[in-house]
Design a protein around this motif. Structure first.
Motif, PDB file in Angstrom:
ATOM      1  N   SER A   8       0.830  -1.209   0.000  1.00  0.00           N
ATOM      2  CA  SER A   8       0.000   0.000   0.000  1.00  0.00           C
ATOM      3  C   SER A   8       0.866   1.261   0.000  1.00  0.00           C
ATOM      4  CB  SER A   8      -0.904  -0.005   1.240  1.00  0.00           C
ATOM      5  OG  SER A   8      -1.621   1.206   1.317  1.00  0.00           O
ATOM      6  N   GLY A  10      -0.027   4.132   1.103  1.00  0.00           N
ATOM      7  CA  GLY A  10      -0.244   4.889   2.330  1.00  0.00           C
ATOM      8  C   GLY A  10      -1.716   5.147   2.538  1.00  0.00           C
ATOM      9  N   PRO A  11      -2.208   4.999   3.785  1.00  0.00           N
ATOM     10  CA  PRO A  11      -1.523   4.416   4.924  1.00  0.00           C
ATOM     11  C   PRO A  11      -0.863   3.085   4.554  1.00  0.00           C
ATOM     12  CG  PRO A  11      -3.632   5.329   5.618  1.00  0.00           C
ATOM     13  CD  PRO A  11      -3.572   5.446   4.139  1.00  0.00           C
ATOM     14  N   ALA A  12       0.366   2.926   5.002  1.00  0.00           N
ATOM     15  CA  ALA A  12       1.212   1.838   4.528  1.00  0.00           C
ATOM     16  C   ALA A  12       1.550   0.857   5.649  1.00  0.00           C
ATOM     17  CB  ALA A  12       2.492   2.412   3.924  1.00  0.00           C
ATOM     18  N   ALA A  13       2.212  -0.223   5.249  1.00  0.00           N
ATOM     19  CA  ALA A  13       2.624  -1.258   6.205  1.00  0.00           C
ATOM     20  C   ALA A  13       3.487  -0.667   7.308  1.00  0.00           C
ATOM     21  CB  ALA A  13       3.392  -2.345   5.463  1.00  0.00           C
ATOM     22  N   LEU A  14       3.286  -1.158   8.512  1.00  0.00           N
ATOM     23  CA  LEU A  14       4.147  -0.813   9.640  1.00  0.00           C
ATOM     24  C   LEU A  14       4.983  -2.045   9.987  1.00  0.00           C
ATOM     25  CD1 LEU A  14       1.394   1.082  11.625  1.00  0.00           C
ATOM     26  CD2 LEU A  14       3.563   2.080  10.903  1.00  0.00           C
ATOM     27  N   GLN A  73      -0.769  17.875  13.243  1.00  0.00           N
ATOM     28  CA  GLN A  73      -1.879  17.135  12.647  1.00  0.00           C
ATOM     29  C   GLN A  73      -2.189  17.689  11.243  1.00  0.00           C
ATOM     30  OE1 GLN A  73      -5.340  16.262  15.182  1.00  0.00           O
ATOM     31  NE2 GLN A  73      -4.287  17.203  16.898  1.00  0.00           N
ATOM     32  N   GLY A  74      -3.199  17.125  10.612  1.00  0.00           N
ATOM     33  CA  GLY A  74      -3.754  17.716   9.399  1.00  0.00           C
ATOM     34  C   GLY A  74      -3.261  17.105   8.098  1.00  0.00           C
ATOM     35  N   GLY A  75      -2.300  16.183   8.173  1.00  0.00           N
ATOM     36  CA  GLY A  75      -1.766  15.628   6.937  1.00  0.00           C
ATOM     37  C   GLY A  75      -0.876  16.638   6.242  1.00  0.00           C
ATOM     38  N   ALA A  76      -0.030  16.173   5.343  1.00  0.00           N
ATOM     39  CA  ALA A  76       0.832  17.085   4.592  1.00  0.00           C
ATOM     40  C   ALA A  76      -0.020  18.128   3.881  1.00  0.00           C
ATOM     41  CB  ALA A  76       1.687  16.303   3.591  1.00  0.00           C
ATOM     42  N   THR A  77      -1.201  17.743   3.433  1.00  0.00           N
ATOM     43  CA  THR A  77      -2.050  18.662   2.661  1.00  0.00           C
ATOM     44  C   THR A  77      -2.382  19.925   3.444  1.00  0.00           C
ATOM     45  OG1 THR A  77      -2.972  16.780   1.462  1.00  0.00           O
ATOM     46  CG2 THR A  77      -4.194  18.840   1.326  1.00  0.00           C
ATOM     47  N   GLN A 195       2.118   8.554   7.467  1.00  0.00           N
ATOM     48  CA  GLN A 195       1.518   7.270   7.112  1.00  0.00           C
ATOM     49  C   GLN A 195       2.262   6.451   6.062  1.00  0.00           C
ATOM     50  OE1 GLN A 195       0.149  10.271   6.638  1.00  0.00           O
ATOM     51  NE2 GLN A 195      -0.852  10.443   4.670  1.00  0.00           N
ATOM     52  N   SER A 201      -1.756   7.330   9.981  1.00  0.00           N
ATOM     53  CA  SER A 201      -2.168   8.623   9.439  1.00  0.00           C
ATOM     54  C   SER A 201      -2.679   9.519  10.566  1.00  0.00           C
ATOM     55  CB  SER A 201      -3.255   8.424   8.380  1.00  0.00           C
ATOM     56  OG  SER A 201      -4.396   7.833   8.946  1.00  0.00           O
ATOM     57  N   GLY A 202      -2.719  10.821  10.284  1.00  0.00           N
ATOM     58  CA  GLY A 202      -3.212  11.766  11.290  1.00  0.00           C
ATOM     59  C   GLY A 202      -2.099  12.452  12.050  1.00  0.00           C
ATOM     60  N   LEU A 246       3.193   5.657  18.365  1.00  0.00           N
ATOM     61  CA  LEU A 246       3.615   4.689  17.348  1.00  0.00           C
ATOM     62  C   LEU A 246       4.838   5.194  16.594  1.00  0.00           C
ATOM     63  CD1 LEU A 246       0.643   2.991  15.516  1.00  0.00           C
ATOM     64  CD2 LEU A 246       2.352   1.965  16.985  1.00  0.00           C
TER      65      LEU A 246
ATOM     66  N   MET B  37      -4.716   0.168  10.391  1.00  0.00           N
ATOM     67  CA  MET B  37      -3.846   1.337  10.194  1.00  0.00           C
ATOM     68  C   MET B  37      -3.050   1.262   8.910  1.00  0.00           C
ATOM     69  SD  MET B  37      -2.127   2.092  13.894  1.00  0.00           S
ATOM     70  CE  MET B  37      -1.895   0.377  14.387  1.00  0.00           C
ATOM     71  N   GLU B  38      -3.008   0.079   8.293  1.00  0.00           N
ATOM     72  CA  GLU B  38      -2.089  -0.138   7.161  1.00  0.00           C
ATOM     73  C   GLU B  38      -2.796  -0.213   5.812  1.00  0.00           C
ATOM     74  OE1 GLU B  38       1.391  -2.980   8.829  1.00  0.00           O
ATOM     75  OE2 GLU B  38      -0.611  -3.873   8.865  1.00  0.00           O
ATOM     76  N   ILE B  39      -4.057   0.174   5.780  1.00  0.00           N
ATOM     77  CA  ILE B  39      -4.790   0.032   4.510  1.00  0.00           C
ATOM     78  C   ILE B  39      -5.221   1.399   3.991  1.00  0.00           C
ATOM     79  CG2 ILE B  39      -5.579  -2.297   5.065  1.00  0.00           C
ATOM     80  CD1 ILE B  39      -8.321  -1.081   5.750  1.00  0.00           C
ATOM     81  N   GLN B  73      -9.512  16.573  11.410  1.00  0.00           N
ATOM     82  CA  GLN B  73      -8.340  16.551  12.287  1.00  0.00           C
ATOM     83  C   GLN B  73      -8.171  17.906  12.976  1.00  0.00           C
ATOM     84  OE1 GLN B  73      -4.692  14.658  10.761  1.00  0.00           O
ATOM     85  NE2 GLN B  73      -5.789  14.173   8.895  1.00  0.00           N
ATOM     86  N   ILE B 223      -8.223  22.798   1.918  1.00  0.00           N
ATOM     87  CA  ILE B 223      -8.105  21.946   3.101  1.00  0.00           C
ATOM     88  C   ILE B 223      -8.766  22.582   4.330  1.00  0.00           C
ATOM     89  CG2 ILE B 223      -5.830  22.842   3.820  1.00  0.00           C
ATOM     90  CD1 ILE B 223      -6.788  19.128   3.843  1.00  0.00           C
ATOM     91  N   ASN B 237      -8.196  14.642   2.067  1.00  0.00           N
ATOM     92  CA  ASN B 237      -6.847  14.065   2.191  1.00  0.00           C
ATOM     93  C   ASN B 237      -6.954  12.883   3.146  1.00  0.00           C
ATOM     94  OD1 ASN B 237      -7.164  15.548   4.581  1.00  0.00           O
ATOM     95  ND2 ASN B 237      -4.973  15.992   4.729  1.00  0.00           N
ATOM     96  N   PRO B 239      -7.497  10.840   6.082  1.00  0.00           N
ATOM     97  CA  PRO B 239      -7.995  11.123   7.428  1.00  0.00           C
ATOM     98  C   PRO B 239      -7.207  10.330   8.475  1.00  0.00           C
ATOM     99  CG  PRO B 239      -9.408   9.507   6.373  1.00  0.00           C
ATOM    100  CD  PRO B 239      -8.334   9.873   5.355  1.00  0.00           C
ATOM    101  N   ASN B 240      -7.521  10.589   9.733  1.00  0.00           N
ATOM    102  CA  ASN B 240      -6.964   9.796  10.833  1.00  0.00           C
ATOM    103  C   ASN B 240      -7.719   8.470  10.841  1.00  0.00           C
ATOM    104  OD1 ASN B 240      -6.558   8.560  13.330  1.00  0.00           O
ATOM    105  ND2 ASN B 240      -6.419  10.503  14.447  1.00  0.00           N
TER     106      ASN B 240
END
Lengths: 360, 360
Positions: A8, A10-14, A73-77, A195, A201-202, A246, B37-39, B73, B223, B237, B239-240
């Motif tokens: 994925s 993103g949100p991606a593997a941890l 917070q808020g994401g890169a966006t 993420q 994410s978040g 995390l 969290m990873e999807i 967020q 945003i 974008n 979300p959390n």
């Protein structure tokens, strides 16, 4: 069922070790007799966690002492907008280098807030290359130059930090941070949505040079003012405590792997394996110039679009998850962030070989 | 060690059943073969989760069809600023009713963005009451009236929704949402930081009437524009996703408890037990007028400040966590949100009795 290899974007593997630790202590963290999600961000236990996470990130990237590290917070966006709000006047030039969809979005969000200039763009190549630094049209009076060192959708990556002279360089490193060494001192500001290589994410991590914070306008609402966040240790209001926790576990994990030098070796090996197979396959194709290929996001197409659905169905059945490419590019995309083991990439290559043999 | 009764004001206790489910499926959620969290938030599995969470909240609060539900967020504090950015012109009046520290902060963040009026304030009572509606000085041309139906720090709560006529009523319900029935139709906009009655920090839930979204200025960065978030199903974008997932589990849990009517009975019983004991103790004291006392946050003082440290040390040793009062008020504060069982409040009262007997 069991966990698959998760490609994925993103949100991606941890890292699985991180997830197992989070799972083990989900109901009772440390000596808190509560979940880490259930405690005050202003209590001494959480403050210690927060400071340790920051220190571990500083250690990993050798962040110079004159840089602040923020957990936002808020994401890169959101920061696509908040960055010009803090660091540019409305009538001031800001230079953007377009290398894909994310740098385009960053420039677009800045438009109502400053005088956006496109200093360089690789749009004419369909974002298959990084525009040569020599051809950039920079404004020496610009408030900053903004780059996106890794573009998640097109899979292009800067392999050198561009020199922008006296104009501060800003980088959205969401999808490359911690994947390799990063010379923080060449940037005035770095930011990353968590993420991909940091956590859930978040959460946004920002690394910003002290002197820049003096520019933040005083008439900005406090919550949008980075200098205020810095002065309050990113606790101007309640932060994303689970994300911060995390991220701290991931930083420890990267350290345990040997830090970013070791991650770079690991990631280079994964990328070489996958690109090497694609290029030699005579079947799959990656459109990006070799010198600009991303170590993190590898888009590839099949010889015929009508094979895509079959590839996706069979790869998922084989435990190779989330390979569908972005609609802007089509085909497939394998995101191979830090948490992806070499065995996962090998399993993908083995599947691709087999698929090609069966569908030649 | 074992989990204590957690009286944290926020981030606050979550239902243990919710934490156990999150723990069980932390590494593999549903059939995803990955953590939730990873999807991708744009994949069908997460979209289904997101829609179900929204529907459950709509069911719980009987949200009318002409309201949008957003998952955002930034904490309530960000929306203290973002709300006037969306719904007021800079020269337009906005009315704030001050009933404690949080409504003060909301008004303060709005100041650079609109013409803030203080329509009423209980500051003269040290925030021990709710100003009578008849005494409010409302501007009929105001863009909105803002109230904070429950004040976490002072422990005061509106027990009726004030009528503001044609002027839209906005409410920060961070610390009261889902604790009792809430007539959404009396408000034009409701918003809540999740970290009290909904889930972990880093998530804000907003319920906003459709027609209001037409006011959002087009020159705002996307945003920050609520209409854009609404148009994109809160996926403008990333979300959390973890917060959204946990909120969904909490909504299911509230439904399983019998919904907000059952929660209100539960919360009324807890509040009656605790206030009843305090008032009759002749030892502890709560300064708030009885008609304005919060069901969620119960501040109380001991007869002498020099007993505070002993009370805190002994209560924590007895598994009664996070009772320290806010520095603005002093003494103790017991936050008894939905997740606090009646037995927890009974254990607190038993401890308080014993402490009073030993320290008379």
């Amino acid at each position: 069922m069991s966990r698959g290899y998760n490609f994925s974007a993103g949100p991606a593997a941890l890292p699985e070790d991180v997830l197992r630790q989070a799972q083990a202590e989900l109901l009772e963290w440390g000596s808190a007799r509560a979940s880490v999600m259930e405690i005050s961000h202003r209590g001494k236990d959480f403050i210690a966690l927060a400071e340790q996470a920051e220190q571990d990130l500083r250690d990993l990237l050798a962040v110079p002492a004159n840089y602040k590290v923020l957990f936002l917070q808020g994401g890169a966006t959101q920061h696509f907008a908040q960055i010009p709000m803090n660091f540019a006047r409305r009538d001031q030039a800001v230079d953007y280098v377009l290398t894909g969809d994310w740098s385009e979005k960053a420039a677009k969000e800045a438009k109502p807030l400053a005088r956006v200039r496109i200093a360089a763009s690789a749009a004419d190549s369909n974002y298959a290359r990084i525009p040569a630094r020599a051809a950039w049209d920079l404004d020496p009076t610009a408030a900053y130059v903004h780059v996106t060192p890794n573009e998640t959708i097109r899979g292009v990556e800067f392999h050198e930090v561009p020199d922008t002279g006296a104009v501060p360089l800003f980088g959205d490193v969401s999808s490359t941070i911690l994947s390799r060494p990063l010379d923080v001192s060449k940037y005035a500001l770095l930011y990353a949505g968590a993420q991909k290589n940091i956590g859930p994410s978040g959460l946004v991590v920002m690394i910003v040079r002290d002197d820049l914070l003096e520019r933040c306008p005083r008439d900005l609402p406090k919550i949008f003012n980075y200098a205020e966040h810095a002065a309050q240790g990113s606790m101007l209001n309640t932060p994303n405590t689970w994300g911060w926790y995390l991220a701290g576990l991931v930083f420890k994990w990267v350290k345990a792997q040997g830090g970013v030098v070791a991650m770079a070796e690991h990631n280079r090996a994964k990328a070489q394996l996958l690109y090497g197979y694609i290029d030699g396959s005579g079947y799959y194709r990656n459109p990006v110039e070799k010198s600009a290929r991303s170590w993190m996001n590898v888009p590839f197409t099949l010889p015929r679009e009508d094979l895509d659905a079959k590839f996706l169905e069979e790869s998922e059945a084989a435990g190779l998850l989330a390979l569908k490419g972005h609609r802007a590019v089509g085909g497939m995309r394998a995101s191979i962030y830090n948490a992806m083991p070499l065995e996962g990439v090998q399993a993908l290559v083995d599947f691709m070989k087999d698929f090609a043999a069966r569908n030649g």
